[in-house]
Design an enzyme around this catalytic site. Structure first.
Site, PDB file in Angstrom:
ATOM      1  N   CYS A 281       0.832  -1.205   0.000  1.00  0.00           N
ATOM      2  CA  CYS A 281       0.000   0.000   0.000  1.00  0.00           C
ATOM      3  C   CYS A 281       0.866   1.254   0.000  1.00  0.00           C
ATOM      4  CB  CYS A 281      -0.936   0.019   1.191  1.00  0.00           C
ATOM      5  SG  CYS A 281      -0.069   0.246   2.730  1.00  0.00           S
ATOM      6  N   GLU A 384      -5.737   1.613  -8.649  1.00  0.00           N
ATOM      7  CA  GLU A 384      -4.613   1.046  -7.884  1.00  0.00           C
ATOM      8  C   GLU A 384      -4.281  -0.285  -8.549  1.00  0.00           C
ATOM      9  OE1 GLU A 384      -5.364  -0.692  -3.987  1.00  0.00           O
ATOM     10  OE2 GLU A 384      -3.422  -0.019  -3.284  1.00  0.00           O
TER      11      GLU A 384
END
Ligand code: NAD
Length: 499
Positions: A281, A384
């Site tokens: 992340c 993402e």
């Protein structure tokens, strides 16, 4: 075929729901174990047992709880290789990265060894005539941790350490893709002296999560995962009256100023963009050079570095830079996004498509890709990707680069590479992102600071680990006291430990 268990009331127990999920070896594509998916009845029984166990644990003095953390830390160190191997076997990351996964979790446990200091309350002497006020931090009761696949040791440790050291019982629901490490950690905690029932590791999928969210005994939910699920869990938990902090996805930008050391910036981009196959992340997925000269200088340095990356299974040891991605679906999705980048007009400078590794043709490997001249409306910029794909967006000015970063829906991490302190300081002050690196590509704060993103990277209040975590896992009670008289004689003379 190995059948994994839950860890309930201090023992590994088989699932009774009859439902299982496959746990794959991402390097080979083979199923290596099956993990039980808990039913609502199993979840509710584990929560009820945790509530019973929490009473005595919450009443145990904080120093004794901290000693369990100390013993746990020693055991994690002793079992480092074993834990790292379990991480790599189910996740696919290299062994060095597996060790890092355990280590960054262990560092939070080290802070929990000093939990009594963080749990101290406040006191006002003589707030009125003969009146004292004091505030206590008390545990919430039973809390839940729901964790993602990409850090199978670190994030469960971030959840369990502060929650347990604060006197709570925890229901931990790890990712069904990488469940083994959490079970191993639960066994180590038992060996360290944690009473049975205080940590229950329950495996499962959405059904198990929903049962946790709807159970009235559970007081708080700490979630880490993708943004849509974070938002969903935050909404459902809050609607059910629970405290919730839900950390989501990211799209981390790194700005490269014309005065930056270009070799160091290129090294940083390769490590932060492709390490762990981009499944972090805090991975840098967008390079934002300022000025055409900077962009060209970066491309020239990035191409050989990216082309030389070694992709392979963790069993190949130090000879590998990154491993496979987690599932076939993830591999297909990433390859699809790379195709979309080409179709939408980005310049694919290093092409990772069609990557195949001899002997591992069924593994979920994805070759490294690098796109130049990416624009904000392209899918590879908006999504993402969570894979080994780096996008470069060229900008003309610092203000344009800053605006691009700030306009992005995510706000987990960001970095700036520059030799100018004034620019770096301006960036750190103005950018609307939770964690900022200055000449530092993955600014995951140390364990005595605190971790958390902004914007769509986090829902709810307070951060993970550090002092914030102790606030999240405790509630404050404030007492106003007046004593009219007291006994002022007698005393105890033995020097003894607290009960
Ligand atoms: P995920 O959202 O698919 O799963 C996370 C957890 O939620 C798992 O335990 C899973 O079983 C559960 N879950 C999945 N679908 C659910 C549903 N519909 N309802 C209820 N529960 C559900 O995430 P993942 O793929 O395991 O992890 C990768 C994601 O996590 C990435 O987006 C990454 O950026 C993010 N992440 C964020 C942080 C952070 O601190 N911000 C840290 C690590 C990973």
């Amino acid at each position: 075929m190995e059948e994994l268990s839950h860890f309930i009331n201090g023992a590994l127990v088989k699932g009774t729901s009859g439902n299982f999920a496959d746990v794959f070896n991402p390097a080979t594509g083979e199923v290596q174990a099956k993990v039980p998916l808990a039913s609502e009845a199993e979840i509710n029984a584990a929560i009820a047992a945790a509530a019973e166990a929490q009473v005595a644990w919450g009443a145990t003095n904080p120093q004794r709880r901290a000693r369990v953390m100390m013993a746990f830390g020693h055991l994690i160190n002793k079992n480092m290789e074993h834990l790292a191997e379990a991480v790599s076997r189910e996740h696919g990351k290299t062994l060095a990265d597996g060790r890092g996964d355990v280590q960054r979790g262990l560092e939070v446990i080290e802070v929990c060894m000093g939990a009594p200091t963080l749990l101290k309350g406040e006191f006002t002497d003589d707030g009125g005539p003969g009146i004292d006020l004091y505030s206590m931090r008390q545990p919430l009761g039973v809390v839940a941790g729901i964790t993602p696949f990409n850090f199978p040791a670190m994030i469960p440790l971030w959840k369990m350490g502060p929650a347990l050291a604060s006197g709570n019982a925890m229901i931990l629901k790890p990712s069904e893709r990488c469940p083994s490490t959490s079970l191993m950690l639960a066994e180590l905690l038992k060996e360290a002296g944690l009473p049975d029932g205080v940590l229950q590791v329950i495996n499962g999928d959405k059904g198990a999560v929903d049962a946790i969210l709807d159970n009235e005994t559970v007081q708080a939910v700490g979630f880490v995962g993708s943004t849509p699920i974070a938002q969903y869990i935050y909404g459902r938990a809050a609607n059910n009256g629970k405290r919730a902090q839900c950390f989501g996805g990211a799209k981390n930008h790194m700005i490269i100023m014309p005065d930056a050391d270009m070799d160091k910036a290129a090294d940083a981009l390769v490590g932060a963009g492709f390490g762990a196959a981009g499944e972090r992340c805090m991975a840098i997925s967008v390079a934002v050079p300022v000025g055409e000269t900077t962009a060209d200088a970066l491309v020239e340095r990035l191409i050989p570095r990216i082309e030389n990356l070694k992709v392979g299974p963790y069993t190949a040891g130090d000879d590998v830079d990154f491993g496979p991605v987690i599932t076939k679906a993830s591999q297909d999705r990433i390859n699809g996004l790379v195709e979309s980048g080409v179709e939408q007009g980005a310049d694919l400078v290093v092409d990772g498509r069609g990557f195949s590794l001899q002997g591992y043709e069924n593994g979920y490997f994805v070759g490294p890709s690098f796109f130049d001249r990416v624009t904000p409306e392209m899918d590879i910029y908006k999504e993402e990707i969570f894979g080994p794909v780096l996008s470069q967006v060229r900008t003309e000015t610092y203000e344009e680069a800053l605006k691009l970063t700030m306009d992005n829906q995510y706000g987990n991490g960001t970095a700036i590479f520059t030799a100018d302190g004034d620019t770096a300081r301006d960036f750190a002050n103005r950018v609307n992102v939770g964690m900022v690196g200055i000449n530092f590509p993955i600014p995951v704060p140390l364990s005595y600071h605190t971790f958390g993103g902004w914007k769509k990277s986090a829902f709810g209040d307070l951060n993970q680990y550090g002092p914030d975590a102790f606030r999240f896992y405790t509630k404050t009670k404030t007492v106003t006291a007046r004593w009219f008289s007291g006994i002022k004689e007698g005393g105890e003379f033995a020097f003894k430990a607290m009960d």
